[in-house]
Design an enzyme around this catalytic site. Sequence first.
Site, PDB file in Angstrom:
ATOM      1  N   ASN A 210       0.817  -1.213   0.000  1.00  0.00           N
ATOM      2  CA  ASN A 210       0.000   0.000   0.000  1.00  0.00           C
ATOM      3  C   ASN A 210       0.852   1.264   0.000  1.00  0.00           C
ATOM      4  OD1 ASN A 210      -2.412  -1.313  -0.175  1.00  0.00           O
ATOM      5  ND2 ASN A 210      -3.012  -1.027   1.946  1.00  0.00           N
ATOM      6  N   CYS A 262      -7.530   2.526   3.395  1.00  0.00           N
ATOM      7  CA  CYS A 262      -6.245   1.812   3.462  1.00  0.00           C
ATOM      8  C   CYS A 262      -5.028   2.715   3.360  1.00  0.00           C
ATOM      9  CB  CYS A 262      -6.188   0.742   2.362  1.00  0.00           C
ATOM     10  SG  CYS A 262      -7.380  -0.598   2.594  1.00  0.00           S
TER      11      CYS A 262
END
Length: 441
Positions: A210, A262
């Site tokens: 991420n 996220c």
Amino acid sequence: MKIAIVGAGYVGLVTGACLADFGHEITCVDSDASRVAALQRGEIPIYEPGLKELVASNEAAGRLVFSGDLAVAADAEVVFLAVGTPSRRGDGHADLTHVHAAARALAQHLSGFTVVAIKSTVPVGTGDAVAAIIAEANPAADFVVVSNPEFLREGAAIEDFKRPDRVVVGLEDERGRAPMAEVYRPLYLNQAPILFTGRRSAELTKYASNAFLAMKVTFINEMADLCEAAGGNVQDVARGLGLDKRIGSKFLNAGPGYGGSCFPKDTQALVRIGEEFGAPMRLVETTVAINEARRGAMADKIIAACDGSVAGKTIAMLGLTFKPNTDDMREAPSIAIIGALQAAGAEIVAHDPEGMAAAQGLLPDVAMAAGPYEAAAGADALVLMTEWNAFRSLDLARLKASMRGDVIVDLRNIYRHEEMERHGFRYDSVGRPVAGMVGAE
């Protein structure tokens, strides 16, 4: 296999529905009685394309049930922990309160050998802590803890689960390998690679993935700023970058910055993890700072397009969610941008195909419109915030006739300067030269 999933939120619900569709017997357990009751009535608490139908079909087949009683995990071969890990207020660390509580509660119900798979996004070392909690709460329990991070994109989660780029399983006890391989055995037909690693490596892989994507988004946004200053076109630059197989074309769309559930929390958490272990994540730190500043820069861009002032003006905002095909408003760039415009004196009227219910609690002073043309009626300027398909082919003549002003600021580069100008709009976008500049379309 008999599988229990603790947590029926976004990750748990998608995981449960997809594993049930693979043929496993799934029980999703959640401590929120109202959520369980709603799911039992067929009501899905989130918007995710295809999820409602997938849940309904597997419930009808008897492969997917919802419960508030963790005792149902007693006969499960694998138990997934899929509870929330939000950023801890004040310091950016991942809040593991729910993970630890779930592990402690689960320990009392373990019967026979059980694999406890952590699906939640958690800092490195969490698997060790969960194993210690379970062992302390139930010294007789026969179990192993593995890390199995999720890599689901909101809006495409079902496709991502069923046709993943990879499945990562981190373990310290080889007894966990065969059960986890069996969980994902249906994916062998798609030749999805299953990567077995150490548990801490798996925990770090999620954050690394991420953070790298967040850096990629931030990099192209900085390139967009340079393109605007130098007369380049960021879309051409992105194509040139993306054709390099070492780089790839995904996450190279310039815009108002990343958001969602996220990237913001995971980049902040990785920064804190680096600090904790004495290994600073300087690129990630900079990425976080640039992304936070970008919301203010985009508000300034809108104000500049409105001749330097939005005081007393009505701005139509098309799109509120951080991306299309979701109703998720968490860390959506629209929140900060709207706040800055309101502070500068603007009135905001907005429309989003799925996000308005969630947005109303976060943006109480924003008027919500039934459609894009209703939002634009009488507006001095219009901002394209989220690239929903419904906004990609707007009737520009109708839009122009309904607006009071003639300014459109396209923060997703959906349209072209020439077509906007042909309909009488003053048009601005991200990282593309305005008409008359060298390199303009």
